[in-house]
Design an enzyme around this catalytic site. Structure first.
Site, PDB file in Angstrom:
ATOM      1  N   HIS A  77       0.779  -1.637  -0.270  1.00 30.11           N
ATOM      2  CA  HIS A  77      -0.066  -0.123   0.102  1.00 30.11           C
ATOM      3  C   HIS A  77       0.507   1.415  -0.265  1.00 30.11           C
ATOM      4  O   HIS A  77       0.218   2.362  -0.914  1.00 30.11           O
ATOM      5  CB  HIS A  77      -0.761  -0.344   1.124  1.00 30.11           C
ATOM      6  CG  HIS A  77      -1.881  -1.126   0.984  1.00 30.11           C
ATOM      7  ND1 HIS A  77      -2.706  -1.415   2.219  1.00 30.11           N
ATOM      8  CD2 HIS A  77      -2.110  -1.930   0.307  1.00 30.11           C
ATOM      9  CE1 HIS A  77      -3.210  -2.507   1.946  1.00 30.11           C
ATOM     10  NE2 HIS A  77      -3.126  -2.924   0.637  1.00 30.11           N
ATOM     11  N   HIS A 233      -8.673  -2.155  -4.676  1.00 31.83           N
ATOM     12  CA  HIS A 233      -8.059  -2.201  -3.911  1.00 31.83           C
ATOM     13  C   HIS A 233      -6.791  -3.199  -4.588  1.00 31.83           C
ATOM     14  O   HIS A 233      -6.065  -3.193  -4.913  1.00 31.83           O
ATOM     15  CB  HIS A 233      -9.003  -3.165  -2.443  1.00 31.83           C
ATOM     16  CG  HIS A 233      -7.466  -3.069  -1.712  1.00 31.83           C
ATOM     17  ND1 HIS A 233      -6.909  -2.083  -1.184  1.00 31.83           N
ATOM     18  CD2 HIS A 233      -6.876  -4.109  -1.696  1.00 31.83           C
ATOM     19  CE1 HIS A 233      -6.073  -2.269  -0.661  1.00 31.83           C
ATOM     20  NE2 HIS A 233      -5.463  -4.228  -0.493  1.00 31.83           N
ATOM     21  N   ASP A 237      -2.989  -2.565  -5.100  1.00 28.63           N
ATOM     22  CA  ASP A 237      -1.701  -4.234  -5.203  1.00 28.63           C
ATOM     23  C   ASP A 237      -1.477  -3.841  -6.511  1.00 28.63           C
ATOM     24  O   ASP A 237       0.056  -4.355  -5.875  1.00 28.63           O
ATOM     25  CB  ASP A 237      -2.162  -5.531  -4.118  1.00 28.63           C
ATOM     26  CG  ASP A 237      -3.467  -5.248  -3.217  1.00 28.63           C
ATOM     27  OD1 ASP A 237      -2.832  -3.915  -2.321  1.00 28.63           O
ATOM     28  OD2 ASP A 237      -4.035  -6.086  -3.352  1.00 28.63           O
ATOM     29  N   HIS A 260      -0.723 -11.067  -5.559  1.00 29.20           N
ATOM     30  CA  HIS A 260       0.740 -11.044  -5.812  1.00 29.20           C
ATOM     31  C   HIS A 260       2.660 -11.630  -6.443  1.00 29.20           C
ATOM     32  O   HIS A 260       2.678 -10.979  -6.778  1.00 29.20           O
ATOM     33  CB  HIS A 260       0.708 -10.938  -3.839  1.00 29.20           C
ATOM     34  CG  HIS A 260       0.098  -9.371  -3.531  1.00 29.20           C
ATOM     35  ND1 HIS A 260       0.659  -8.140  -3.688  1.00 29.20           N
ATOM     36  CD2 HIS A 260      -0.781  -9.703  -2.009  1.00 29.20           C
ATOM     37  CE1 HIS A 260      -0.277  -7.278  -2.906  1.00 29.20           C
ATOM     38  NE2 HIS A 260      -1.179  -8.592  -2.173  1.00 29.20           N
TER      39      HIS A 260
END
Length: 300
Positions: A77, A233, A237, A260
């Site tokens: 973040h 969001h 990321d 991720h």
């Protein structure tokens, strides 16, 4: 902006880690040209960890960095905020192993950067401009990076939930667009996953004040900040993980149900193949893309 940037004045913020519940104090400091984004563990004799994919440790539910056995967790973040604001050089002091989660979004970090101000440095900024496509998949998860003259993202998610179905976000990323469209979007989780995550030693600091929580039917702590807050969001990321390239990008990134792991694989594969990109300054003309150019519709 053709010159490198850092912040004008030191700023700090406190909070608890999402996964560890450990209180921490985070301080941003100005840094010299070509130093990049560097984390400094003040609780461990100021040990430094560069924000670079070479230091990625694990990427399951957050992006963690590790160097010589020293861990730093949940960096994405803050990195997304720094990257989107064009901050080339910042020292990030932290006195714990996890960055504070704050409200679960990047907005508090954007507010912090607003307080810090901007300092223009004399050294020219060096971009990475993608010149050939790179794409790969893992099951129904796909990601690709393609030539472009600006930094753009296209992110698709689908959690097959009444409140979090298919969502698609496409954005040219800069300080203003990130601050307005992505920074306020919060992290999220499902009630049915909570026990398993806690058994794994995760989300010990999670609460209804720092994450969106959903059961099988609805959102428990609404209202949402955006109707498509989940997709936004995930785009946030994605940007945080792309910051691990260590240079600003001129490219289009298309992510389909990625997370991720795929994000950081993309960074690693891109940097490993020097034929895919070139270094350039803001004013350098783009090389022409030949007949074997870009098509993203078929695979991403």
């Amino acid at each position: 902006m053709s010159n490198q940037l850092t912040i004008q004045t030191p700023v700090e913020i406190e909070g608890v880690g999402l996964h560890t519940a450990v209180p921490s104090r985070l301080r941003l400091l100005p840094a010299a040209s070509d130093s990049g984004i560097v984390f400094r563990r003040t609780d461990l004799d100021n040990f430094e960890i560069e924000a670079h994919v070479k230091n990625v440790a694990r990427v399951s539910y957050a992006t963690s960095l590790m160097k010589q056995g020293v861990l730093l967790s949940t960096t994405e973040h803050l990195l997304a905020a720094l990257y989107s604001c064009g901050m080339d050089n910042v020292c990030v002091e932290i006195n714990a192993l996890e960055l504070p989660i704050l409200d679960g979004s990047a907005k508090p970090f954007m507010d912090l950067l607003e307080q810090a101000g901007i300092r223009k440095l004399r050294r020219k900024r060096q971009y990475i401009r993608v010149v050939k496509p790179l794409e790969f998949s893992d099951g129904d998860r796909r990601i690709g990076i393609y030539p472009a003259d600006e930094f753009r993202i296209h992110c698709f998610v689908d959690y097959k939930h009444r409140a979090a179905g298919p969502q698609e976000v496409e954005l040219t990323v800069n300080r203003e667009s990130f601050s307005r469209e992505l920074a306020p979007a919060r992290t999220f989780t499902f009630v049915k996953e909570l026990n398993a995550l806690r058994k794994m030693g995760l989300i010990r600091g999670g609460s209804l004040s720092n994450a969106i929580v959903m059961d099988d039917e609805c959102i428990l702590n609404g209202p949402l900040r955006f109707p498509d807050e989940f997709g936004r969001h995930k785009a946030l990321d994605l940007i945080g993980d792309l910051a691990l390239i260590g240079r600003p990008l001129k490219a289009l990134i298309v992510a389909h149900k990625a997370g991720h792991a795929l994000h950081t694989q993309l960074v690693t594969r891109l940097l490993a193949d020097r034929s895919l990109w070139e270094e350039t300054t803001e004013d350098a003309p783009a090389k022409a893309i030949g007949a074997g150019g870009v098509s993203i519709s078929a695979s991403c």
